[in-house]
Design an enzyme around this catalytic site. Sequence first.
Site, short mmCIF file in Angstrom:
data_model
loop_
_atom_site.label_atom_id
_atom_site.label_comp_id
_atom_site.label_asym_id
_atom_site.label_seq_id
_atom_site.Cartn_x
_atom_site.Cartn_y
_atom_site.Cartn_z
N CYS A 1 -6.13 2.16 5.25
CA CYS A 1 -6.91 0.94 5.51
C CYS A 1 -6.91 0.58 7.00
O CYS A 1 -5.94 0.82 7.71
CB CYS A 1 -6.39 -0.23 4.68
SG CYS A 1 -4.74 -0.82 5.14
N HIS B 1 0.85 -1.19 0.00
CA HIS B 1 0.00 0.00 0.00
C HIS B 1 0.89 1.24 0.00
O HIS B 1 2.06 1.19 0.39
CB HIS B 1 -0.90 0.01 1.24
CG HIS B 1 -2.01 -0.98 1.18
ND1 HIS B 1 -3.08 -0.93 2.05
CD2 HIS B 1 -2.26 -2.02 0.35
CE1 HIS B 1 -3.92 -1.91 1.77
NE2 HIS B 1 -3.44 -2.59 0.74
N CYS C 1 -2.65 -0.11 7.36
CA CYS C 1 -1.95 1.17 7.33
C CYS C 1 -2.27 2.04 8.55
O CYS C 1 -1.40 2.77 9.02
CB CYS C 1 -2.24 1.90 6.03
SG CYS C 1 -1.52 1.02 4.61
N GLU D 1 0.90 4.05 1.87
CA GLU D 1 1.40 4.47 3.18
C GLU D 1 2.49 3.52 3.66
O GLU D 1 3.52 3.95 4.21
CB GLU D 1 0.27 4.51 4.21
CG GLU D 1 -0.89 5.40 3.82
CD GLU D 1 -2.01 4.68 3.08
OE1 GLU D 1 -3.14 5.14 3.13
OE2 GLU D 1 -1.74 3.63 2.43
#
Length: 157
Positions: free
Chosen positions: A87, A59, A98, A61
């Site tokens: 998320c 992801h 995240c 982040e």
Amino acid sequence: MPTEYATQAAADDHFMHRAIDLARQCPPSDTAFSVGAVVVADGAEIATGYSRETDEKVHAEESALNKLPADDPRLATATLYSTLEPCSQRATATRLPCTDRILRARIPRVVIAWREPTTFVVNCVGVEKLRQHGIEVIELPDLADEAMSMNRHLDLS
């Protein structure tokens, strides 16, 4: 409007546009969003990331935070800009959501452009979880459409 607020608003706009540019670099996917993230400390970009930057599951982040030491003192005053709400759960159970990564990094401020729709996760509570832990979360709805633009091939309901 106080100058200080105008300066912060201008900075938020600038770094969110940087995150949107990063999201445009994501390899396209039918099973995941294209997201960009920027970590900023003392007005300077210290790390960036985007979805699928290093592997198909990473992801934005996560990618940005992986580029910094976990004990980097700049994180204590940093802002994380993400084009999408971080998320609160992952399809890949072996990877930390995240929101948990942000909490672990002790980043006090997060700026997002849009909330995660129910496309892949029925009830994302990233913003709520961050706020429950004292993180300041700013939403920039005026930039949501631009931040969603690279995800229009997905069901964004």
